[in-house]
Design a protein around this motif. Structure first.
Motif, PDB file in Angstrom:
ATOM      1  N   GLN A  73       0.728   7.803  -6.061  1.00  0.00           N
ATOM      2  CA  GLN A  73      -0.393   8.748  -6.153  1.00  0.00           C
ATOM      3  C   GLN A  73       0.053  10.148  -5.786  1.00  0.00           C
ATOM      4  O   GLN A  73      -0.268  11.120  -6.469  1.00  0.00           O
ATOM      5  CB  GLN A  73      -1.537   8.310  -5.232  1.00  0.00           C
ATOM      6  CG  GLN A  73      -2.283   7.097  -5.699  1.00  0.00           C
ATOM      7  CD  GLN A  73      -3.268   6.617  -4.637  1.00  0.00           C
ATOM      8  OE1 GLN A  73      -3.263   7.069  -3.495  1.00  0.00           O
ATOM      9  NE2 GLN A  73      -4.121   5.677  -5.030  1.00  0.00           N
ATOM     10  N   THR A  74       0.787  10.251  -4.697  1.00  0.00           N
ATOM     11  CA  THR A  74       1.258  11.565  -4.256  1.00  0.00           C
ATOM     12  C   THR A  74       2.262  12.137  -5.255  1.00  0.00           C
ATOM     13  O   THR A  74       2.245  13.333  -5.536  1.00  0.00           O
ATOM     14  CB  THR A  74       1.885  11.460  -2.849  1.00  0.00           C
ATOM     15  OG1 THR A  74       0.959  10.816  -1.981  1.00  0.00           O
ATOM     16  CG2 THR A  74       2.221  12.826  -2.296  1.00  0.00           C
ATOM     17  N   LYS A  89       0.523   4.550  -2.520  1.00  0.00           N
ATOM     18  CA  LYS A  89       0.340   5.894  -1.951  1.00  0.00           C
ATOM     19  C   LYS A  89       1.460   6.820  -2.428  1.00  0.00           C
ATOM     20  O   LYS A  89       1.211   7.981  -2.775  1.00  0.00           O
ATOM     21  CB  LYS A  89       0.312   5.819  -0.429  1.00  0.00           C
ATOM     22  CG  LYS A  89       0.044   7.152   0.226  1.00  0.00           C
ATOM     23  CD  LYS A  89      -0.239   6.955   1.699  1.00  0.00           C
ATOM     24  CE  LYS A  89      -0.535   8.226   2.417  1.00  0.00           C
ATOM     25  NZ  LYS A  89      -1.714   8.924   1.995  1.00  0.00           N
ATOM     26  N   PRO A 148       0.810  -1.228   0.000  1.00  0.00           N
ATOM     27  CA  PRO A 148       0.000   0.000   0.000  1.00  0.00           C
ATOM     28  C   PRO A 148       0.841   1.274   0.000  1.00  0.00           C
ATOM     29  O   PRO A 148       0.457   2.266  -0.617  1.00  0.00           O
ATOM     30  CB  PRO A 148      -0.820  -0.110   1.283  1.00  0.00           C
ATOM     31  CG  PRO A 148      -0.804  -1.551   1.649  1.00  0.00           C
ATOM     32  CD  PRO A 148       0.461  -2.123   1.094  1.00  0.00           C
ATOM     33  N   ALA A 149       1.982   1.259   0.678  1.00  0.00           N
ATOM     34  CA  ALA A 149       2.826   2.456   0.727  1.00  0.00           C
ATOM     35  C   ALA A 149       3.337   2.821  -0.669  1.00  0.00           C
ATOM     36  O   ALA A 149       3.482   3.998  -0.989  1.00  0.00           O
ATOM     37  CB  ALA A 149       4.006   2.235   1.671  1.00  0.00           C
TER      38      ALA A 149
END
Length: 188
Positions: A86-87, A83, A79-80
């Motif tokens: 996306q960022t 994320k 998940p990291a």
């Protein structure tokens, strides 16, 4: 072996390696050792910045070179990683500058950035500036606050050229933040 013992035995080499592998704790301890006069403050800042920079460049290069390798694919499943990407898509310059300050994203972020379309030169420049700010900040925190609240409350009196290094660190920090703001406004 404790962090303090590693730094006491290996000095700036431990700060260099610790900044790249472990992170903030080793750099804070290096700042404390600099405050105690066991390490040079500028040397500690340089070792921390260089260690962090080299490790993140290596992770970036690994992400770039081994995009299709199973260990990168495994990292992409976390998940990291998602994320981070996306960022990165929303704020590429800001994310590259800030990822080392974000808990849980420090190691996976340069790999994720390496798999993206961010140019190597862009990553290199922003990574260098961010590593300098990060190292200056955490070494400075260890230096200033390392020996406790009593010094924080007024008994701390830096001697000799120590104020010069603290002032230089603040100037570098301000210059880097100003350059990042200018660069971001130029891209807008």
């Amino acid at each position: 072996m404790t962090i303090e013992a590693l730094i006491a035995q290996y000095g700036l080499a431990a700060v260099f390696l610790g900044a790249g592998i472990e992170g903030e704790t080793m750099v804070l301890a290096g700042g404390l050792f600099a405050h105690e006069g066991l390490l040079s403050l500028p040397g500690t800042m340089i070792a921390a910045a260089t260690g962090s920079f080299v490790a993140d460049q290596a992770f970036f290069a690994a992400g770039r070179r081994f995009r299709e390798h199973r260990w990168v694919k495994r990292a992409q499943g976390k998940p990291a990683f998602a994320k981070a990407l996306q960022t990165l898509e929303r704020h590429p310059i800001g994310f590259i500058f800030a990822f080392r300050f974000l808990y849980g994203l420090r190691t996976v972020s340069p790999i994720a950035i390496g798999t993206s379309h961010v140019p190597t030169r862009t990553f290199l420049c922003i990574n260098a500036a961010s590593a300098a700010v990060w190292a200056t900040l955490f070494t400075g925190l260890g230096y200033v606050f390392g020996t406790g609240v009593a010094e924080l409350l007024g008994r701390y009196r830096p001697h000799g050229r120590q104020w010069l290094w603290v002032a230089l660190a603040a100037i570098v920090l301000g210059a880097v933040f100003g350059a990042v703001r200018w660069w971001r406004s130029r891209d807008a």
